[in-house]
Design an enzyme around this catalytic site. Structure first.
Site, PDB file in Angstrom:
ATOM      1  N   LYS A  61      28.356  77.138  91.910  1.00  0.00           N
ATOM      2  CA  LYS A  61      29.780  77.484  91.813  1.00  0.00           C
ATOM      3  C   LYS A  61      29.951  78.719  90.932  1.00  0.00           C
ATOM      4  CE  LYS A  61      33.023  75.468  89.200  1.00  0.00           C
ATOM      5  NZ  LYS A  61      34.091  76.383  88.796  1.00  0.00           N
ATOM      6  N   THR A  97      41.559  68.862  86.626  1.00  0.00           N
ATOM      7  CA  THR A  97      41.046  67.676  85.924  1.00  0.00           C
ATOM      8  C   THR A  97      41.255  67.762  84.411  1.00  0.00           C
ATOM      9  OG1 THR A  97      38.901  68.739  86.234  1.00  0.00           O
ATOM     10  CG2 THR A  97      39.357  66.818  87.585  1.00  0.00           C
ATOM     11  N   LYS A 117      40.418  79.784  92.821  1.00  0.00           N
ATOM     12  CA  LYS A 117      41.707  79.056  92.754  1.00  0.00           C
ATOM     13  C   LYS A 117      42.899  79.990  92.961  1.00  0.00           C
ATOM     14  CE  LYS A 117      39.986  75.561  89.499  1.00  0.00           C
ATOM     15  NZ  LYS A 117      38.745  76.197  88.980  1.00  0.00           N
ATOM     16  N   ARG A 130      28.810  72.011  82.098  1.00  0.00           N
ATOM     17  CA  ARG A 130      28.205  71.882  80.768  1.00  0.00           C
ATOM     18  C   ARG A 130      27.078  70.863  80.666  1.00  0.00           C
ATOM     19  NH1 ARG A 130      34.118  72.183  78.174  1.00  0.00           N
ATOM     20  NH2 ARG A 130      34.520  71.424  80.285  1.00  0.00           N
ATOM     21  N   ASP A 134      49.302  82.646  94.926  1.00  0.00           N
ATOM     22  CA  ASP A 134      50.153  83.842  95.008  1.00  0.00           C
ATOM     23  C   ASP A 134      51.068  83.683  96.224  1.00  0.00           C
ATOM     24  OD1 ASP A 134      51.083  86.564  94.690  1.00  0.00           O
ATOM     25  OD2 ASP A 134      49.212  86.953  93.611  1.00  0.00           O
ATOM     26  N   ASP A 157      34.887  79.844  93.361  1.00  0.00           N
ATOM     27  CA  ASP A 157      36.020  79.029  92.870  1.00  0.00           C
ATOM     28  C   ASP A 157      37.027  79.923  92.136  1.00  0.00           C
ATOM     29  OD1 ASP A 157      37.542  76.824  92.069  1.00  0.00           O
ATOM     30  OD2 ASP A 157      36.274  76.424  90.325  1.00  0.00           O
TER      31      ASP A 157
HETATM   32  O1  C5P Z   1      31.578  72.095  82.292  1.00  0.00           O
HETATM   33  P1  C5P Z   1      32.274  71.222  83.289  1.00  0.00           P
HETATM   34  O2  C5P Z   1      31.319  70.297  84.011  1.00  0.00           O
HETATM   35  O3  C5P Z   1      33.502  70.547  82.751  1.00  0.00           O
HETATM   36  O4  C5P Z   1      32.761  72.293  84.390  1.00  0.00           O
HETATM   37  C1  C5P Z   1      33.617  71.982  85.433  1.00  0.00           C
HETATM   38  C2  C5P Z   1      33.787  73.199  86.290  1.00  0.00           C
HETATM   39  O5  C5P Z   1      34.656  72.846  87.361  1.00  0.00           O
HETATM   40  C3  C5P Z   1      34.429  74.406  85.591  1.00  0.00           C
HETATM   41  O6  C5P Z   1      33.838  75.571  86.134  1.00  0.00           O
HETATM   42  C4  C5P Z   1      35.895  74.336  85.983  1.00  0.00           C
HETATM   43  O7  C5P Z   1      36.486  75.615  86.085  1.00  0.00           O
HETATM   44  C5  C5P Z   1      35.813  73.681  87.375  1.00  0.00           C
HETATM   45  N1  C5P Z   1      37.002  72.942  87.815  1.00  0.00           N
HETATM   46  C6  C5P Z   1      37.564  71.914  87.074  1.00  0.00           C
HETATM   47  N2  C5P Z   1      38.697  71.277  87.535  1.00  0.00           N
HETATM   48  C7  C5P Z   1      39.248  71.632  88.695  1.00  0.00           C
HETATM   49  C8  C5P Z   1      38.665  72.645  89.459  1.00  0.00           C
HETATM   50  C9  C5P Z   1      37.518  73.274  88.979  1.00  0.00           C
HETATM   51  O8  C5P Z   1      37.042  71.555  86.030  1.00  0.00           O
HETATM   52  N3  C5P Z   1      40.301  70.989  89.162  1.00  0.00           N
END
Ligand code: C5P
Length: 228
Positions: free
Chosen positions: A31, A119, A62, A209, A65, A60
């Protein structure tokens, strides 16, 4: 269920080193989010493909617009050769349909996923913006996205199962905020483990992470792949 590794490290070099360590994993989804794309641009996507052309790229960005700008943006994205993209469901019916129409003209169109409620929102934070209940609205966003013929939605594991039950198994769900083995949640509010994601019938899990901050990211990826 497929794993998407989020490339959210502070430099292209670090992200590419992570991908090098995962080079043997054909068809692994990666991603590329706002941080990497703003900093490293389209050239970064080519560098990922050079490591393993079979990696699947999820861009990603998102998008949110007016319909014409969303359409023009996906015309440009279509030239990048990515496999999945995100737009916000709250951009509305006209914008989502415009994106679907524009990408119909592309030979190998990417999967188009609508972001429902991020989330990082809990019920209170969501209500402050949308003035409605989170779960109900996520389902409404998903219904609208399906009507516009998107491939699926981004949601949390808490909503994925209901979406599958109501809209059918072929309507895809992609769930971020996965803490595979119960790691720290950070800024994420609606987190889930691998077990939860399986239970929720999630099609794609996004893990950032817990992989890139691990001592040995490859080992964590292998453990996750074994579990799913
Ligand atoms: O580090 P972590 O596992 O929390 O990363 C989650 C990834 O998913 C990040 O890149 C974040 O931008 C993305 N994301 C998210 N929630 C969403 C859509 C994408 O956390 N609804």
């Amino acid at each position: 269920m497929k794993l998407c590794v989020a490339l959210d490290l502070p430099s292209a070099e670090e992200n590419l080193a992570l991908m090098e360590s995962l080079k043997s994993k054909d068809y692994l989804w990666v991603k590329v989010g706002l941080r990497s794309f703003i900093r490293d641009g389209a050239a970064f996507l080519e560098q990922i493909k050079a490591i393993n052309p079979l990696f699947r790229i999820f861009l990603d960005l998102k998008l949110y617009d007016i319909p014409n700008t969303m359409g023009d943006s996906v015309d440009e994205i279509a030239k990048l050769g990515v496999d999945m993209i995100t737009i916000h469901a709250s951009s509305g019916r006209e914008a989502m349909c415009e994106v679907v129409e524009r990408l119909k003209k592309t030979p190998n169109p990417p999967l188009i996923m609508a972001v429902t409620a991020l989330t990082s929102f809990d019920e209170k934070g969501f209500f402050e913006i949308y003035h409605t209940g989170l779960e109900t609205q996520v389902l409404e966003f998903a219904r609208l996205a399906k009507e516009c013929k998107l491939n699926g939605v981004v949601c949390s594991c808490a909503e994925s199962k209901t979406i599958k039950e109501q809209l059918g198994a072929e309507f895809l769900t992609l769930t971020p905020a996965i803490r595979p083995f119960g790691e720290s949640s950070g800024d994420q509010k609606r987190v889930a483990t691998l077990e939860d994601a399986k239970e929720a019938q999630s099609d794609f899990i996004v893990v950032g992470r817990p992989i890139y901050r691990a001592q040995n990211p490859k080992v964590v990826v292998e453990e996750i792949l074994r579990e799913i």
